[in-house]
Design a protein around this motif. Structure first.
Motif, PDB file in Angstrom:
ATOM      1  N   GLN A   1      -0.845   0.607  -4.679  1.00  0.00           N
ATOM      2  CA  GLN A   1      -1.180   1.509  -3.600  1.00  0.00           C
ATOM      3  C   GLN A   1      -0.638   1.363  -2.363  1.00  0.00           C
ATOM      4  O   GLN A   1      -0.635   0.398  -1.638  1.00  0.00           O
ATOM      5  CB  GLN A   1      -2.758   1.736  -3.610  1.00  0.00           C
ATOM      6  CG  GLN A   1      -3.315   2.873  -2.689  1.00  0.00           C
ATOM      7  CD  GLN A   1      -4.946   2.964  -2.523  1.00  0.00           C
ATOM      8  OE1 GLN A   1      -5.545   1.880  -2.913  1.00  0.00           O
ATOM      9  NE2 GLN A   1      -5.441   3.808  -1.976  1.00  0.00           N
ATOM     10  N   LEU A   2       0.070   2.599  -1.719  1.00  0.00           N
ATOM     11  CA  LEU A   2       0.429   2.316  -0.279  1.00  0.00           C
ATOM     12  C   LEU A   2      -0.393   3.117   0.543  1.00  0.00           C
ATOM     13  O   LEU A   2      -0.626   4.391   0.245  1.00  0.00           O
ATOM     14  CB  LEU A   2       1.942   2.864  -0.302  1.00  0.00           C
ATOM     15  CG  LEU A   2       2.719   2.096  -1.237  1.00  0.00           C
ATOM     16  CD1 LEU A   2       4.237   2.787  -1.371  1.00  0.00           C
ATOM     17  CD2 LEU A   2       3.038   0.602  -1.101  1.00  0.00           C
ATOM     18  N   VAL A   3      -0.445   2.742   1.845  1.00  0.00           N
ATOM     19  CA  VAL A   3      -1.295   3.459   2.767  1.00  0.00           C
ATOM     20  C   VAL A   3      -0.630   3.238   4.116  1.00  0.00           C
ATOM     21  O   VAL A   3      -0.113   2.206   4.609  1.00  0.00           O
ATOM     22  CB  VAL A   3      -2.922   2.757   3.093  1.00  0.00           C
ATOM     23  CG1 VAL A   3      -3.613   3.519   4.067  1.00  0.00           C
ATOM     24  CG2 VAL A   3      -3.514   2.721   1.710  1.00  0.00           C
ATOM     25  N   GLU A   4      -0.653   4.596   4.573  1.00  0.00           N
ATOM     26  CA  GLU A   4       0.169   4.713   6.088  1.00  0.00           C
ATOM     27  C   GLU A   4      -0.826   5.053   7.225  1.00  0.00           C
ATOM     28  O   GLU A   4      -0.694   6.367   7.537  1.00  0.00           O
ATOM     29  CB  GLU A   4       1.358   5.458   5.837  1.00  0.00           C
ATOM     30  CG  GLU A   4       2.206   5.445   4.607  1.00  0.00           C
ATOM     31  CD  GLU A   4       2.020   6.518   3.652  1.00  0.00           C
ATOM     32  OE1 GLU A   4       2.926   7.095   3.114  1.00  0.00           O
ATOM     33  OE2 GLU A   4       0.773   6.943   3.526  1.00  0.00           O
ATOM     34  N   PRO A   5      -1.694   4.563   7.836  1.00  0.00           N
ATOM     35  CA  PRO A   5      -2.262   4.715   8.995  1.00  0.00           C
ATOM     36  C   PRO A   5      -1.341   4.946   9.929  1.00  0.00           C
ATOM     37  O   PRO A   5      -0.100   4.332  10.099  1.00  0.00           O
ATOM     38  CB  PRO A   5      -3.374   3.789   9.167  1.00  0.00           C
ATOM     39  CG  PRO A   5      -2.938   2.400   8.592  1.00  0.00           C
ATOM     40  CD  PRO A   5      -1.936   2.901   7.569  1.00  0.00           C
ATOM     41  N   GLY A   6      -1.720   5.400  11.093  1.00  0.00           N
ATOM     42  CA  GLY A   6      -1.024   5.283  12.443  1.00  0.00           C
ATOM     43  C   GLY A   6      -0.388   6.432  12.942  1.00  0.00           C
ATOM     44  O   GLY A   6       0.266   6.359  13.974  1.00  0.00           O
ATOM     45  N   GLY A   7      -0.221   7.599  12.236  1.00  0.00           N
ATOM     46  CA  GLY A   7       0.336   8.741  12.842  1.00  0.00           C
ATOM     47  C   GLY A   7      -0.461   9.473  14.020  1.00  0.00           C
ATOM     48  O   GLY A   7      -1.663   9.278  14.012  1.00  0.00           O
ATOM     49  N   CYS A  20       2.930   0.675   6.818  1.00  0.00           N
ATOM     50  CA  CYS A  20       2.547   1.106   5.275  1.00  0.00           C
ATOM     51  C   CYS A  20       2.119  -0.328   4.765  1.00  0.00           C
ATOM     52  O   CYS A  20       2.764  -1.226   4.556  1.00  0.00           O
ATOM     53  CB  CYS A  20       4.060   1.227   4.768  1.00  0.00           C
ATOM     54  SG  CYS A  20       4.142   1.667   2.932  1.00  0.00           S
ATOM     55  N   ALA A  21       0.910  -0.184   4.472  1.00  0.00           N
ATOM     56  CA  ALA A  21       0.085  -1.276   3.707  1.00  0.00           C
ATOM     57  C   ALA A  21       0.125  -1.407   2.301  1.00  0.00           C
ATOM     58  O   ALA A  21      -0.325  -0.254   1.771  1.00  0.00           O
ATOM     59  CB  ALA A  21      -0.940  -1.705   4.542  1.00  0.00           C
ATOM     60  N   ALA A  22       0.403  -2.311   1.616  1.00  0.00           N
ATOM     61  CA  ALA A  22       0.298  -2.206   0.202  1.00  0.00           C
ATOM     62  C   ALA A  22      -0.958  -3.336  -0.366  1.00  0.00           C
ATOM     63  O   ALA A  22      -1.097  -4.257   0.101  1.00  0.00           O
ATOM     64  CB  ALA A  22       1.528  -2.580  -0.459  1.00  0.00           C
ATOM     65  N   SER A  23      -1.246  -2.855  -1.512  1.00  0.00           N
ATOM     66  CA  SER A  23      -2.119  -3.816  -2.502  1.00  0.00           C
ATOM     67  C   SER A  23      -1.496  -4.229  -3.546  1.00  0.00           C
ATOM     68  O   SER A  23      -0.605  -3.762  -4.006  1.00  0.00           O
ATOM     69  CB  SER A  23      -3.267  -3.199  -2.759  1.00  0.00           C
ATOM     70  OG  SER A  23      -3.014  -1.978  -3.638  1.00  0.00           O
ATOM     71  N   GLY A  24      -1.478  -5.573  -3.566  1.00  0.00           N
ATOM     72  CA  GLY A  24      -0.840  -6.349  -4.625  1.00  0.00           C
ATOM     73  C   GLY A  24       0.512  -7.037  -4.081  1.00  0.00           C
ATOM     74  O   GLY A  24       1.168  -6.658  -3.484  1.00  0.00           O
ATOM     75  N   ARG A  25       0.604  -8.354  -4.554  1.00  0.00           N
ATOM     76  CA  ARG A  25       1.858  -9.317  -3.944  1.00  0.00           C
ATOM     77  C   ARG A  25       3.000  -8.728  -4.612  1.00  0.00           C
ATOM     78  O   ARG A  25       3.952  -9.038  -3.838  1.00  0.00           O
ATOM     79  CB  ARG A  25       1.406 -10.823  -4.782  1.00  0.00           C
ATOM     80  CG  ARG A  25       0.178 -11.515  -3.874  1.00  0.00           C
ATOM     81  CD  ARG A  25       0.272 -12.690  -4.287  1.00  0.00           C
ATOM     82  NE  ARG A  25      -0.940 -13.244  -3.374  1.00  0.00           N
ATOM     83  CZ  ARG A  25      -0.990 -14.545  -3.259  1.00  0.00           C
ATOM     84  NH1 ARG A  25       0.099 -15.653  -3.583  1.00  0.00           N
ATOM     85  NH2 ARG A  25      -1.988 -15.128  -2.618  1.00  0.00           N
ATOM     86  N   ALA A  26       2.955  -7.838  -5.633  1.00  0.00           N
ATOM     87  CA  ALA A  26       4.229  -7.440  -6.156  1.00  0.00           C
ATOM     88  C   ALA A  26       5.077  -6.743  -5.224  1.00  0.00           C
ATOM     89  O   ALA A  26       6.209  -6.498  -5.216  1.00  0.00           O
ATOM     90  CB  ALA A  26       4.113  -6.557  -7.456  1.00  0.00           C
ATOM     91  N   PHE A  27       4.323  -6.184  -4.250  1.00  0.00           N
ATOM     92  CA  PHE A  27       5.197  -5.167  -3.169  1.00  0.00           C
ATOM     93  C   PHE A  27       6.019  -6.212  -2.378  1.00  0.00           C
ATOM     94  O   PHE A  27       7.218  -5.598  -1.848  1.00  0.00           O
ATOM     95  CB  PHE A  27       3.883  -4.776  -2.275  1.00  0.00           C
ATOM     96  CG  PHE A  27       4.614  -4.032  -0.919  1.00  0.00           C
ATOM     97  CD1 PHE A  27       4.510  -4.742   0.261  1.00  0.00           C
ATOM     98  CD2 PHE A  27       4.770  -2.784  -1.192  1.00  0.00           C
ATOM     99  CE1 PHE A  27       5.165  -3.957   1.501  1.00  0.00           C
ATOM    100  CE2 PHE A  27       5.364  -2.030   0.121  1.00  0.00           C
ATOM    101  CZ  PHE A  27       5.313  -2.503   1.225  1.00  0.00           C
TER     102      PHE A  27
END
Length: 122
Positions: A1-7, A20-27
């Motif tokens: 999952q990718l989340v982009e706060p900040g706009g 762009c913050a991701a969940s999971g180390r595979a990112f």
């Protein structure tokens, strides 16, 4: 999952940093790109960075004004936007590419965030 706060809304000439913050180390093994879209137009490539952050690529329209970077310890990719112009206003989305391919083509990206609105006032 990718989340982009900040706009948010910024004045022309101003700066904004998107994340762009991701969940999971595979990112941390994926290339990540930023794309943007305005209503009625196709989504366009903005910038991309490979997994280790050593290689980047920018659209000509943002080269010299935008900087993409990543902090793998935090599983986060940033887009620093400086000297913003009204035509930079768009919904910005990040996307991750599992094959770590630095590309401008949307079809190579496997995971997408929902996007964040950036508005630039003149």
């Amino acid at each position: 999952q990718l989340v982009e706060p900040g706009g948010r809304l910024v004045q022309a000439g101003g700066s904004l940093r998107l994340s762009c913050a991701a969940s999971g180390r595979a990112f941390n093994n994926y290339a990540v790109g930023w794309f943007r879209q305005v209503p009625g137009k196709e989504r366009e490539f903005v910038a991309a960075i490979n997994a280790h952050g050593l290689n980047t690529h920018y659209a000509n329209s943002v080269k010299g004004r935008f900087t993409i970077s990543r902090e793998n310890a935090a599983a986060t990719v940033y887009l620093q936007m400086d000297a913003l112009r009204p035509d930079d206003a768009a919904v910005y989305s990040c996307a991750a590419n599992r094959v770590n391919f630095l590309t401008t083509k949307e079809s190579y990206y496997d995971y997408w965030g929902r996007g964040t609105q950036v508005t630039v006032s003149s």
